[in-house]
Design an enzyme around this catalytic site. Sequence first.
Site, PDB file in Angstrom:
ATOM      1  N   LYS A  95      76.009  21.674  90.144  1.00 41.98           N
ATOM      2  CA  LYS A  95      76.989  22.318  89.256  1.00 41.98           C
ATOM      3  C   LYS A  95      76.339  23.328  88.314  1.00 41.98           C
ATOM      4  CE  LYS A  95      80.268  18.465  89.237  1.00 41.98           C
ATOM      5  NZ  LYS A  95      79.466  17.403  89.868  1.00 41.98           N
TER       6      LYS A  95
ATOM      7  N   ASP B  44      75.256  28.777  84.487  1.00 44.12           N
ATOM      8  CA  ASP B  44      74.624  29.642  83.481  1.00 44.12           C
ATOM      9  C   ASP B  44      74.599  31.078  84.004  1.00 44.12           C
ATOM     10  OD1 ASP B  44      73.141  30.469  81.218  1.00 44.12           O
ATOM     11  OD2 ASP B  44      72.138  28.514  81.151  1.00 44.12           O
TER      12      ASP B  44
HETATM   13  P1  5BU Z   1      82.967   8.559  92.799  1.00 45.82           P
HETATM   14  O1  5BU Z   1      82.038   7.410  92.685  1.00 45.82           O
HETATM   15  O2  5BU Z   1      83.679   8.606  94.184  1.00 45.82           O
HETATM   16  O3  5BU Z   1      83.933   8.663  91.658  1.00 45.82           O
HETATM   17  O4  5BU Z   1      82.006   9.842  92.758  1.00 45.82           O
HETATM   18  C1  5BU Z   1      82.465  11.148  92.787  1.00 45.82           C
HETATM   19  C2  5BU Z   1      81.332  12.119  92.833  1.00 45.82           C
HETATM   20  O5  5BU Z   1      81.857  13.433  92.903  1.00 45.82           O
HETATM   21  C3  5BU Z   1      80.407  12.099  91.637  1.00 45.82           C
HETATM   22  O6  5BU Z   1      79.109  12.392  92.106  1.00 45.82           O
HETATM   23  C4  5BU Z   1      80.886  13.219  90.770  1.00 45.82           C
HETATM   24  O7  5BU Z   1      79.819  13.811  90.044  1.00 45.82           O
HETATM   25  C5  5BU Z   1      81.447  14.190  91.766  1.00 45.82           C
HETATM   26  N1  5BU Z   1      82.589  14.970  91.270  1.00 45.82           N
HETATM   27  C6  5BU Z   1      83.779  14.392  90.893  1.00 45.82           C
HETATM   28  O8  5BU Z   1      83.938  13.176  90.935  1.00 45.82           O
HETATM   29  N2  5BU Z   1      84.817  15.154  90.461  1.00 45.82           N
HETATM   30  C7  5BU Z   1      84.734  16.490  90.368  1.00 45.82           C
HETATM   31  O9  5BU Z   1      85.688  17.175  90.008  1.00 45.82           O
HETATM   32  C8  5BU Z   1      83.494  17.086  90.755  1.00 45.82           C
HETATM   33  C9  5BU Z   1      82.465  16.304  91.212  1.00 45.82           C
HETATM   34 BR1  5BU Z   1      83.335  18.912  90.664  1.00 45.82          BR
END
Ligand code: 5BU
Length: 476
Positions: A311, A314
Amino acid sequence: MNIDSRLEELIIKLYEVEGVKFGDFKLKSGIQSPAYFDLRVIVSYPQLMREVSQVLWEVAKNAQKFVSICGVPYTALPIASVMSVDNNVPMLIRRREAKDYGTKKMIEGKYEKGDVCLVVEDVVTSGSSVYETVELLNEYGLQVKDAVVLLEREQGGTERLKKDGVNLHSVITMTQLVRVLKKHGKIDEKMFDSVLKFVAENRFDKPTKGSGDIPANKAKAAMTFKERANLCSNSVSKKLLEIMEQKQSNLAISVDLTNCKDILQMVEQVGSKVCIVKTHADIIDDFNEEFVEKIRELAQKHNFLIFEDRKFADIGKTVLHQYKGGVHKIADWADITNAHTVPGAGVVKGLKKAAGNRQRACLLIAEMSSSGNLAKGDYTKATVEIAKENSDFVIGFICQHKLIDDPVFIHMTPGVKLGEGTDSLGQLYITPNDAISVNKTDVIIVGRGITEALDPVSEAELYRKAGYDAYLERLV
Ligand code: 5BU
């Protein structure tokens, strides 16, 4: 008979009467084409003529109210005649050349100024023949709001006509046509690929690198991952879509564990089920070069891509160094990374520069899954524009909904869990079916749903199947 099998039969019939031919043809424009259409032959097959007229009449139901119809000369003239007689709708004839005696009228038939006329055509490529007829009808005071076509070649005609205020409704798209012919063994995989490649490379609005909008009907035809792979110019998106098709998996696992050993163990277990392994290098306590080597080996072994969810957010100059340098040297090992667009397009330019000659790709974060996030509305729209302008490097989006019809862009959705719900820190979950089938995205990103399950392997299989089944459902 349902619509799909009716269209399948029609496509096969058109092939059998040689209205559609495959090989190596020189077109009027001088370019070589793997497919050639000559639908004039339909006049020799009355039953086929009736069927073509009927299916065109069916799509004409999507048009705004019209009082007459007019076929583009010559092939569509008899088709329009049958539609007119069968449905008791008046017809107009457009002359090719003015008579050199009498009234010199170019439009024959009875009409009033302001009448709305539906234009009928057999094949649309650039849309120019339909438009010539529209212009002429306009000169005579008639309005044209819609046109119907039997075969839309997906080379930009729909968009061109739309710009001129005409909505084109097609019965068959080129993609559908070759898909059906391949399914029935009339053409082989090689021909199938070369026709799709030809279409992608010979669009009149030239969005071959993923820029520009794609015909609405291409979205309607719901292309397969394989078909989309053939349209990609970025090697990473091409490979990803191929892996998705081969492994029948649109599941990305987010392995958000904090030490190398646990991550590698999890990836070894579930690697065969996923198309992507997503990492957060900066949460790994003992991140090191050996880890990078091992995860790359696993990527080879199980055929998945690595996505470092960094992500970046900058200015270009800073992200350039963050991406290729520092402790993590992400550009060296991650096939895909992602960026916020809050800094503007410079963030993408910086990353692209850092990637250099490596085969790398970037996803833009257009929407987020967390409660109260600000990535929406104009921000999301502007993000799509940045993607379109940088489609050699930006291969898609992190998002919750499909954002653009262009099939080269891949939409990936995090915040996915069987059973929905939330976590205690604002994560909002949707189900695999909601993401893929309802919101029409392509890849589900699942973290804790798998990594915290009692049996991650069986759970990964459940998610793989749920995601892929939802995709297959969307294709129908
Ligand atoms: P989860 O354990 O299924 O909740 O993980 C979701 C992953 O996706 C986690 O690594 C977040 O940093 C990533 N993510 C997210 O959940 N939502 C977003 O909008 C974004 C990334 Br962009």
